[in-house]
Scaffold this motif. Structure first.
Motif, PDB file in Angstrom:
ATOM      1  N   VAL B 612      42.869 -27.535 -34.363  1.00 32.81           N
ATOM      2  CA  VAL B 612      43.837 -28.634 -34.507  1.00 32.81           C
ATOM      3  C   VAL B 612      43.108 -29.977 -34.459  1.00 32.81           C
ATOM      4  CG1 VAL B 612      45.764 -27.348 -33.521  1.00 32.81           C
ATOM      5  CG2 VAL B 612      44.181 -28.567 -32.003  1.00 32.81           C
ATOM      6  N   PRO B 613      43.755 -31.022 -34.971  1.00 34.19           N
ATOM      7  CA  PRO B 613      43.097 -32.337 -34.893  1.00 34.19           C
ATOM      8  C   PRO B 613      42.701 -32.661 -33.449  1.00 34.19           C
ATOM      9  CG  PRO B 613      45.021 -32.448 -36.307  1.00 34.19           C
ATOM     10  CD  PRO B 613      45.035 -31.080 -35.682  1.00 34.19           C
ATOM     11  N   ALA B 614      41.517 -33.199 -33.271  1.00 33.79           N
ATOM     12  CA  ALA B 614      41.013 -33.468 -31.923  1.00 33.79           C
ATOM     13  C   ALA B 614      41.760 -34.643 -31.314  1.00 33.79           C
ATOM     14  CB  ALA B 614      39.529 -33.777 -31.990  1.00 33.79           C
ATOM     15  N   LYS B 615      41.925 -34.573 -29.988  1.00 31.54           N
ATOM     16  CA  LYS B 615      42.484 -35.740 -29.306  1.00 31.54           C
ATOM     17  C   LYS B 615      41.407 -36.815 -29.279  1.00 31.54           C
ATOM     18  CE  LYS B 615      45.608 -33.036 -26.532  1.00 31.54           C
ATOM     19  NZ  LYS B 615      45.135 -31.793 -25.907  1.00 31.54           N
ATOM     20  N   LEU B 616      41.851 -38.050 -29.342  1.00 33.17           N
ATOM     21  CA  LEU B 616      40.886 -39.145 -29.523  1.00 33.17           C
ATOM     22  C   LEU B 616      39.841 -39.236 -28.420  1.00 33.17           C
ATOM     23  CD1 LEU B 616      42.995 -42.004 -31.101  1.00 33.17           C
ATOM     24  CD2 LEU B 616      41.065 -40.768 -32.097  1.00 33.17           C
TER      25      LEU B 616
END
Lengths: 203, 618
Positions: B612-616
């Protein structure tokens, strides 16, 4: 304060890393600073996008007045700047000798395709065993904390200059950084360079 | 202003070998240059490309080396100083033009640069292009250092005009990719416009004309040899009865070794920088004054054979050696340690090389073959082709480019390769004699270089094959040079045409053509399945900008991905894609956010949808 003269003639430095880490850029920075101080330098780099992800090394031969061939003789590196631990160890096997001084970024770059990476502690132990002096500079970690991993090589450059092994100091590097990094990015790069100098002082 | 255009004679600067050669050409008043990019010559033409934007220099990336040589040959025949730049194997492509250009000759100076690659840092073979001098009858120059390379280029242009022949300028990777101190000289004003005088009985090579021209070439050869006897680029140094003959980078290794072995008063060195035609009198005299001679040359025993023949002519019987199982190898590049070792053994002197460090305690180090970059679109296409052909018996002929790296597991998408353009030509042969499905891979730049004739052949002879054209919008492997399919406006450059790969493929009559976006995994697999099931010639054009080039163009960045909590540790991602952004930490797959380009290919193949898209904050 940097040393005033070379401790050996010629003086051999090797930069070891993984393609894409910036070995060519680092060797050009060091070479230009030494040229401005009147030294003769020859550099042999491994190059090219085709080497991305592969083992790379830059050889820098420094002389007071003689232009030597650019590749280091086996076993004759005086300083080794390692951008990656396994690559540092690889170069030590070929170009190392009991007097070599090693500065190394301990952050591994893992090989691809499921190739396993040896135990990092064992790699570090072997580096220490094969070097007269080993200094660790956590360049990648600090670069990440500064917001950009690419700064790792400038941090290592700062560490190298701060280690007083070459006849160049911060003032010699500044014009080169200024030329290479115009505008806003200059400030960040100077900070990275200074961090590297501070880190080697504590290493 | 481009640093190589600086008009400050006497200024000392630190230049890459390729930059030094480009500067040498500028100082010689070069007005015209052409190339097909090829490492180790790539940065040389890159500098010409950059300088052409801000000077009168005309430069072009030609579609292949043969065209590059022809373009420059015409300019030189109008009196304009020109240079055609290529890697060693590029000269194979250009050799058809070169052999007869030697007959026709030139009016203005023309230099043909061949960058050889001993050890094959980035090449498919390590052929020794000194033989091209012999086969063409043209003069050849070989520098030994970065500084000398710059000076020698100027000499090459003068020599070319003196002999009215193109001059071959041979480098090796260690010259092109070494950096050294170079002193700038004066820049000669280039003559950019030429004049063509009709003279068909000397310029149109029908047999009757060529019979005359061959005589003229041999006269030029004799003149060249007379010049090689006197040139400062062929010199003898040192004294003693032991002789060493060397060329190129070997000269540096020899002088270093002679110094370190304290042999300066026992060894004399003949350095041949103007190496073809070999200066026969000079060589005979040198050999005649020695008791024992060693030839130090990377590659083939090129000088060795000539020197032995000359010694025989002169009635000399001293030992002359170079290649041999106990001395030098024909393989790979040399290094200072090896040269010192052979010199000490051949002449029987003590080598005080320190013993190598003891590495018995060192853990086994993993090999690190170069690999496709993180987020490389070729990886996605290879994965999709493997999926689309699952269960089929396949052969994957491939071609020259980054995508050749698809040969390694797990992608394993390369079975055969010989040269530029060979994917589609060999695919035809494989499909005729086997019952396997043949899927060939070729890059966009390579397609223009030499893929089109093979595709036309496949259509004409009705071969059963699929050609995947990996179109990443640039010549990626050599450092992002443009090719005829590139929109030059993207580079802020006007006045260029643009050739559509799809239009070419359709125009030559390929019956089944599809275009895919390889980051869309499922759709691409479906399209490839259709293509491989088509009987006859099918082409799939896989379009996605090179991940590195996208960064250079400052295209919008995508967010990196990370492995989330849903991961059940199947490791399908790392095992089937082997993207360098993956690594294993405590037996779990992790994604290095500093490497991930956000292509999302792994996210699409994860059975748990756990990527999933990485957390910032990561």
């Amino acid at each position: 304060m940097a040393i005033q003269a070379l401790t050996k003639e010629p003086f051999n430095m090797v930069i070891a890393g993984v393609g894409g880490q910036g070995n060519v850029l680092l060797s050009a920075f060091v070479g230009n600073a030494l040229l401005n101080k009147g030294y003769m330098i020859s550099v042999a780099d491994t190059f090219g996008v085709s080497q991305r992800g592969g083992s790379v090394a830059s050889h820098i031969k420094i002389s007071k007045d003689t232009l030597y061939s650019s590749v280091t003789l086996n076993g004759q590196a005086d300083v080794l700047l390692g951008m990656e631990p396994v690559e540092t160890l690889r170069v030590l096997g070929e170009f190392g000798n009991p007097e070599v001084i090693t500065i190394v970024n301990p952050r591994p770059v893992y090989p691809t395709g499921g190739v396993s990476y040896p135990d990092l502690e064992k790699v570090k132990e072997a580096i220490e065993q094969l070097s007269a002096k080993t200094s660790y500079v956590n360049a990648t970690e600090v670069a990440l904390s500064m917001g950009n991993p690419i700064l790792a090589n400038i941090i290592l450059l700062g560490a190298l200059v701060g280690a007083n092994l070459l006849p160049i100091n911060k003032d010699d590097m500044m014009p080169i950084l200024e030329e290479r990094f115009p505008g806003k990015i200059l400030e960040t790069n100077i900070q990275a360079f200074e961090k590297g100098m501070a880190m080697i002082a504590e290493a | 202003m481009h640093k190589l255009l600086t008009d400050e004679p006497g200024k000392k600067t630190f230049l890459l070998g390729n930059e030094a050669i480009a500067r040498g050409a500028v100082e010689a008043g070069i007005a015209f240059a052409s190339t097909y990019p090829g490492t180790p010559s790539s940065e040389l033409s890159l500098n010409f490309f950059q300088m052409s934007k801000e000077s009168d220099l005309y430069f072009e990336y030609s579609t292949n080396e043969k065209v590059a040589l022809e373009v420059s040959a015409a300019a030189a025949n109008c009196g304009v100083r020109s240079m055609a730049v290529m890697k060693h194997v590029g000269l194979n492509v250009a050799s058809d033009a070169l052999m007869t250009l030697a007959y026709v000759g030139v009016k203005g100076g023309m230099v043909v640069l061949t960058a050889d690659d001993p050890f094959m840092f980035s090449s498919q073979n390590e052929q020794d292009n000194r033989y091209y001098a012999k086969i063409s009858g043209l003069p050849m120059l070989e520098p030994s250092s970065v500084a000398e390379a710059k000076e020698m280029v100027g000499y090459a242009f003068e020599l070319s005009e003196q002999l009215a022949e193109p001059v071959l300028f041979r480098t090796t990777t260690r010259i092109n990719h070494s950096t050294g101190v170079v002193q700038f000289g004066k820049i000669r004003a280039p003559k950019t416009k030429g004049n063509f005088t009709k003279d068909p009985l000397n310029l149109v090579t029908v047999p009757a004309v060529s019979r005359k021209l061959h005589v003229k070439l041999l006269e030029h050869y004799d003149q060249a040899m007379a010049l090689a006897e006197k040139t400062p680029y062929n010199f003898i140094e040192g004294q003693g009865v032991w002789g060493i003959v060397c060329n190129g980078v070997s000269y540096g290794y020899v002088t270093d070794a002679v110094k370190e072995l304290n042999l300066t008063d026992r060894v004399r060195i003949l350095r041949l920088g103007f190496s073809h035609p070999i200066p026969e009198q000079m060589v005979k005299k040198f050999v005649g004054e020695c008791e024992k001679v060693l030839i130090v040359e990377e590659g083939e025993p090129y000088m060795e054979e000539s020197i032995k023949a000359l010694a025989q002519e002169a009635g000399l019987t001293l030992p002359i050696r170079g290649k041999g199982s106990d001395l030098f190898t024909r393989l790979y590049e040399y290094n200072p340690s090896q040269v010192r070792d052979v010199i000490s053994r051949y002449f029987g002197v003590e080598d005080r090389t320190p013993a190598p460090v003891d590495v018995s305690d060192v853990p086994e180090l993993p090999q690190r073959p170069p690999t496709l970059c993180a987020g490389c679109s070729h990886r996605a296409t290879f994965y999709e082709v493997r999926k689309a052909t699952e269960g089929m018996e396949t052969i994957f002929p491939t071609d020259i480019g980054c995508y050749t790296l698809g040969l390694l597991p797990p992608l394993s998408a390369a079975d055969f390769l010989i040269c530029m353009g060979s994917s589609v030509g060999t695919a035809a042969g494989f499909s005729k004699v086997t019952d396997k499905k043949v899927v060939a891979f070729i890059g966009d730049s390579t397609f223009f270089h030499s893929g089109i004739p093979g595709l036309v052949n496949a259509v004409f002879n009705n071969h059963n094959l699929t050609l995947i054209i990996l179109d990443n919008g640039t010549t990626a492997m050599t450092g992002h040079q443009p090719h005829p399919g590139v929109d030059m406006k993207q580079l802020d450059m006007d006045g260029y045409g643009q050739v559509s790969i799809e239009a070419v493929v359709r125009a030559v009559g390929v019956p089944h053509v599809t275009v895919i976006k390889p980051y869309k995994v499922q759709k691409s697999i479906e399209a490839i399945k259709e293509a491989v099931n088509f009987k006859g010639v099918s082409v799939v054009i896989s379009q996605e900008t090179c991940a590195l080039y996208a960064r250079a163009l400052k295209l919008p960045k995508k967010k990196p991905f990370a492995v989330g909590d849903k991961c059940k540790n199947h490791k399908d991602c790392i095992n089937s894609l082997a993207c360098p952004a993956f690594y294993i930490w405590e037996d779990r797959v992790k994604i290095d956010a500093t490497l991930c380009t956000g292509c999302a290919v792994c996210a699409q193949i994860c059975p748990e949808r756990a990527i999933v898209p990485a957390k910032l904050s990561s």
